[in-house]
Design a protein around this motif. Structure first.
Motif, PDB file in Angstrom:
ATOM      1  N   LEU A   1       0.881  -1.162   0.108  1.00 41.27           N
ATOM      2  CA  LEU A   1       0.030   0.158   0.019  1.00 41.27           C
ATOM      3  C   LEU A   1       0.801   1.109   0.119  1.00 41.27           C
ATOM      4  O   LEU A   1       0.435   2.330  -0.488  1.00 41.27           O
ATOM      5  N   ILE A   2       2.028   1.147   0.640  1.00 45.55           N
ATOM      6  CA  ILE A   2       2.891   2.325   0.689  1.00 45.55           C
ATOM      7  C   ILE A   2       3.559   2.655  -0.616  1.00 45.55           C
ATOM      8  O   ILE A   2       3.445   3.811  -1.261  1.00 45.55           O
ATOM      9  N   THR A   3       4.016   1.705  -1.235  1.00 43.52           N
ATOM     10  CA  THR A   3       4.599   1.460  -2.708  1.00 43.52           C
ATOM     11  C   THR A   3       3.752   2.251  -3.571  1.00 43.52           C
ATOM     12  O   THR A   3       3.735   3.148  -4.480  1.00 43.52           O
ATOM     13  N   HIS A   4       2.505   1.674  -3.464  1.00 46.46           N
ATOM     14  CA  HIS A   4       1.258   2.145  -4.394  1.00 46.46           C
ATOM     15  C   HIS A   4       0.837   3.604  -4.190  1.00 46.46           C
ATOM     16  O   HIS A   4       0.727   4.310  -5.382  1.00 46.46           O
ATOM     17  N   ALA A   5       0.909   3.868  -2.690  1.00 43.55           N
ATOM     18  CA  ALA A   5       0.590   5.486  -2.563  1.00 43.55           C
ATOM     19  C   ALA A   5       1.711   6.354  -3.205  1.00 43.55           C
ATOM     20  O   ALA A   5       1.422   7.585  -3.515  1.00 43.55           O
ATOM     21  N   ILE A   6       2.912   5.858  -3.021  1.00 46.21           N
ATOM     22  CA  ILE A   6       3.881   6.576  -3.678  1.00 46.21           C
ATOM     23  C   ILE A   6       3.568   6.872  -5.001  1.00 46.21           C
ATOM     24  O   ILE A   6       3.693   8.238  -5.560  1.00 46.21           O
ATOM     25  N   LYS A   7       3.447   5.869  -5.848  1.00 46.87           N
ATOM     26  CA  LYS A   7       3.251   6.019  -7.281  1.00 46.87           C
ATOM     27  C   LYS A   7       1.905   6.918  -7.562  1.00 46.87           C
ATOM     28  O   LYS A   7       1.708   7.676  -8.526  1.00 46.87           O
TER      29      LYS A   7
END
Length: 444
Positions: free
Chosen positions: A394-400
């Motif tokens: 979820l964190i990596t998706h939120a960054i993108k």
């Protein structure tokens, strides 16, 4: 995770505190030293007004009718020995119980990295000996005040708890915390201290309930009952039988499913013990950080069977937040203060972070107009340990996704898993030179 307040809301006090400490207009934009990513010392490392900024424990809280003496035994305490949320919870809970009339103390290792100026009224209480691996170790017990809480610091004369940080010293941490668990009980026995509740936290103090019921109740400690709080089920305190024996217990008698054996190692040679499991079994009550986490732990993980057997004494209580300490109306760390009825200072704080991380232009601050453009861009901040249970995907998706939508995001954290750390280092190298993303791998 949701949180609840440890104290009732007191709007009037917030407004008074805001006025005394200064508002955004009191500070004045012209008086703020705006940070820059090119500063030799980044803004988060600069000197702050005080080490211990916790206000006095509030006295206007309704007192409980059945007052107790409570001693917390813990590896962490905010702000002096804080690594994660454990330290915040221990400090907040102690202050909340003090405000309701209870007598509360915290027992903490006197880590070498603790700076003594963080402690007020520090005095040596007791010299005594505590057992470890066939020897009686000369030990000092100090008393001081931190965040308005009495703290007993345990300092052995050997190499335990030496180093530049709370965890990761050159000593064997497992053996150090086994020593600490017994040293706390030994201090209570030597001084005749008989609290109503000994509240232990996490695997580091998991041996204390075993030591209490199988050793110290046969000596002089009769009154206390044991409460154990599980903050993070990811760490079990894996322990060999001979290691547990170093604190004076016979490790072999705990290698059963109804005591402290690590169920994952049954049938292996050798079978391990789990200090966390032993603490659960031997405590009078077991608490975890929310009703939701209680349900999760009862339905997954190898400790679920132990928790199910302990269901009648296992409780999920939602973590609280100390609304007096975490109060932006009086917080000395903020460049500008704010509260719900006067939110202007929050805009200044946001711009301060943007400037310091290079997410906003370094324009001359002549008035409020310079704040308008950056404020129209949403800023998302994620401060966390980078571990699977936090939802790394979820964190990596939120960054993108945030970058795609034109927002800004700051991620502050580190990973204990080298593969995860490498992944986020790659993301930092990819994004940190751009205008919208900052990944700072420094939080421990």
């Amino acid at each position: 995770m949701r949180t609840q307040r440890l104290y009732p809301s007191t709007r009037f006090k917030v407004q008074v505190g805001f006025g005394k400490q200064g508002s955004s207009t009191d500070v004045g934009l012209e008086k703020i030293v705006w940070p820059s990513p090119n500063d030799e010392i980044p803004f988060w490392k600069k000197n702050f007004p005080s080490w211990d900024t916790g206000p006095a424990v509030p006295v206007d809280i309704k007192k409980d009718s059945d007052l107790m003496h409570i001693i917390h035994v813990t590896a962490e305490m905010a702000p002096i020995a804080k690594v994660g949320g454990l330290g915040d919870v221990v400090t907040g809970l102690a202050r909340a119980c003090l405000s309701r009339g209870h007598s509360v103390e915290i027992m903490l290792p006197f880590y070498e990295c603790i700076q003594k100026q963080q402690i007020t009224d520090l005095v040596l209480l007791t010299n005594y000996n505590s057992y470890h691996d066939g020897n009686w170790i000369p030990t000092n017990a100090y008393r001081g005040i931190v965040s308005d809480i009495p703290v007993i610091f345990i300092e052995p004369s050997n190499h335990f708890f030496k180093g530049r940080q709370v965890y990761g010293g050159s000593y064997n941490e497992l053996e150090a915390y086994l020593f600490f668990s017994r040293a706390c009980l030994e201090w209570m026995q030597v001084t005749g201290t008989q609290p109503d509740i000994i509240h232990v936290h996490e695997w580091q103090t998991g041996a204390l309930p075993l030591l209490y019921w199988d050793m110290y109740t046969h000596l002089s400690l009769k009154k206390p009952r044991i409460v154990s709080t599980i903050h993070n089920m990811e760490h079990y305190g894996e322990c060999r039988q001979e290691q547990l024996s170093k604190c004076g217990l016979d490790g072999s008698i705990y290698a059963t499913t109804d005591k402290a054996v690590d169920d994952r190692t049954i049938g292996h040679n050798p079978e391990r013990l789990s200090l966390l499991k032993g603490g659960i079994v031997y405590s009078n009550a077991v608490v975890t950080v929310s009703p939701t986490y209680l349900k999760e732990t009862l339905n997954s993980g190898w400790l679920a069977s132990t928790l199910i057997r302990s269901r009648d004494k296992y409780f999920g209580i939602l973590n609280g937040i100390d609304a007096y300490m975490w109060n932006p109306a009086i917080d000395v760390f903020l460049p500008a203060k704010f509260h719900a009825e006067r939110p202007k200072g929050k805009k200044i704080c946001k711009y301060y972070v943007q400037r310091g991380l290079g997410l906003a232009p370094e324009s001359t601050v002549a008035g409020h107009q310079v704040l308008d453009k950056p404020q129209k861009v949403p800023l998302i901040v994620c401060i966390t340990r980078l571990v699977a249970q936090k939802g790394l995907h979820l964190i990596t998706h939120a960054i993108k996704r945030t970058e795609e939508l034109g927002g800004q995001i700051v991620v502050l954290g580190t990973a204990s898993d080298g593969r995860v750390q490498n992944e986020f280092e790659g993301l930092a190298n990819l994004h940190n030179q751009g205008p919208n993303v900052r990944i700072l791998l420094m939080y421990r």
